[in-house]
Design an enzyme around this catalytic site. Structure first.
Site, mmCIF file in Angstrom:
data_model
loop_
_atom_site.group_PDB
_atom_site.id
_atom_site.type_symbol
_atom_site.label_atom_id
_atom_site.label_comp_id
_atom_site.label_asym_id
_atom_site.label_seq_id
_atom_site.Cartn_x
_atom_site.Cartn_y
_atom_site.Cartn_z
ATOM 1 N N LEU A 189 0.859 -1.188 0.000
ATOM 2 C CA LEU A 189 0.000 0.000 0.000
ATOM 3 C C LEU A 189 0.891 1.233 0.000
ATOM 4 O O LEU A 189 1.087 1.902 1.018
ATOM 5 C CB LEU A 189 -0.914 -0.008 1.224
ATOM 6 N N ALA A 190 1.440 1.547 -1.163
ATOM 7 C CA ALA A 190 2.431 2.614 -1.273
ATOM 8 C C ALA A 190 2.331 3.197 -2.680
ATOM 9 O O ALA A 190 3.091 2.827 -3.579
ATOM 10 C CB ALA A 190 3.834 2.076 -0.999
ATOM 11 N N GLU A 191 1.394 4.134 -2.858
ATOM 12 C CA GLU A 191 1.099 4.634 -4.198
ATOM 13 C C GLU A 191 2.296 5.333 -4.835
ATOM 14 O O GLU A 191 2.515 5.213 -6.048
ATOM 15 C CB GLU A 191 -0.104 5.579 -4.148
ATOM 16 N N PHE A 210 -8.383 3.907 -5.467
ATOM 17 C CA PHE A 210 -9.440 4.910 -5.502
ATOM 18 C C PHE A 210 -8.813 6.258 -5.846
ATOM 19 O O PHE A 210 -7.623 6.483 -5.593
ATOM 20 C CB PHE A 210 -10.176 5.008 -4.151
ATOM 21 N N HIS A 251 -12.911 8.316 -1.553
ATOM 22 C CA HIS A 251 -13.384 7.269 -2.455
ATOM 23 C C HIS A 251 -14.281 7.812 -3.561
ATOM 24 O O HIS A 251 -14.836 7.028 -4.324
ATOM 25 C CB HIS A 251 -14.168 6.200 -1.688
#
Length: 358
Positions: A66-68, A91, A137
């Site tokens: 989880l590391a955009e 999202f 979101h």
């Protein structure tokens, strides 16, 4: 180009069409990779990548931490190495940690290296509202990307365009921000995916239809120079929309017909590059223009489109160009979002406010 073989259309969702486009791109080019949060084993929150890891292997479709920012930065390195990464931001607002990579490196690399390094990549972003999501979101984030030179920004409104424009985005040598309207993921159109695939791979686009269900012209050309299409023909006013706003605008145009008003609906399809020629031609014929989008209105893409129409069509306009957008507030709680999003009633009210008297 028209197909010479009989086509069999079936109800197809936008999510299925996107999945097919990814699978076909993975098949056609060994340099294409798909990765992001939960896109591998799970198949994505919206199941757009369902089955791709199993079919193509974990080295072609895989999960990330989880590391955009790390996802985007990894894609930069892959693109420099000649691959064509397709990354997913789970999202819309989840993409913001990657924004520095997008605006500082992805958008500028080709210019920075005088064309030596292309950034052939697609950033897929499920975006906009209409699904009862909470904040982070439901953002309509198109203006951030449209304002950044070096990026192409695309958003489909039909199932056929979802397939065709994503294929063209993956084949583009420029970075493309591909905005997927979440509320349309499970909307269905009558589509023959095999026929679309054949047309695309033969170098043609979909057949234009009055309701836009079969998409517009050549998707590759749309990525290069803009590719708006007439989703509904009319003579009294031009309504410009894209992505998630198109269904409401088409519904409003149908309702207006009962009142004797003939509204033309333009589906922009590509925000950058923007198809000025198609919009200008329509507005010069109708003399009235209304732009509809879900984003907040201040500093919006809708504002840019309205300005461009005003500059190019001033002597053809019967009155000011108007806009219907989301409000200038953070995205509201789910039970209030129907008041935030442009609906048929707000669009028809704005149509009433266009200049109708001589």
């Amino acid at each position: 180009m028209m197909s010479t073989t009989a086509e069999t259309t079936t109800p197809v969702t936008m999510a299925t069409a996107l999945n097919a486009a990814l699978a076909d791109a993975l098949t056609a080019d060994p340099g294409v990779l798909v990765f992001g949060e939960d896109v591998g084993i799970l198949g994505g929150v919206f199941r757009v990548t369902d089955g791709l890891a199993e079919r193509f292997g974990a080295d072609r479709c895989f999960d990330t931490p989880l590391a955009e920012s790390g996802i985007a930065g990894t894609a930069v390195g892959m693109a420099i190495g000649g691959l064509r990464p397709v990354i997913e931001m789970q999202f819309d607002a989840f993409a913001y940690p990657a924004f520095q990579q997008v605006v500082s490196h992805i958008a500028k690399m080709r210019n920075r290296t005088r064309g030596a390094l292309a950034m052939s990549m697609v950033i897929r972003i499920p975006y906009a509202g209409g699904i009862g999501g909470v904040e982070h979101h439901s953002d309509s984030s198109e203006a951030y990307y449209a304002h950044t030179p070096g990026l192409k920004v695309v958003t489909p409104a039909t199932v056929a365009d979802a397939y065709l424009l994503l294929r063209a985005a993956i084949d583009s040598d420029d970075p493309v921000v591909f905005l997927e309207p979440k509320k349309l993921y499970f909307a269905k159109d009558q589509v023959d995916l095999a026929a679309l695939r054949a047309r695309y791979e033969a170098g043609a686009g979909a057949t234009s239809t009055s309701d836009g269900s079969e998409g517009g012209g050549d998707p590759r050309a749309a990525l290069e120079a803009g590719g708006a299409t007439i989703a509904r023909s009319g003579t009294d006013a031009t309504l410009v929309a894209y992505g998630p706003s198109l269904p409401a605008v088409l519904a409003a145009a149908a309702a207006a017909e009962a009142d004797g008003r003939s509204l033309e609906v333009i589906d922009a399809r590509t925000i950058v590059p923007f198809d000025d020629a198609a919009v200008v031609a329509s507005v010069r014929r109708t003399g009235r223009a209304l732009v509809v989008s879900e984003e907040s209105g201040f500093g919006s893409v809708a504002g840019e489109i309205a300005a461009r129409i005003q500059e190019r069509c001033f002597h053809s306009l019967r009155g000011p160009v108007l806009r219907v957008t989301g409000f200038d507030i953070p995205y509201p709680p789910p039970k209030l979002e129907q008041h935030f999003l442009p609906g048929v009633d707000r669009i028809l009210d704005a149509v009433d406010d266009l200049q109708w008297e001589d």
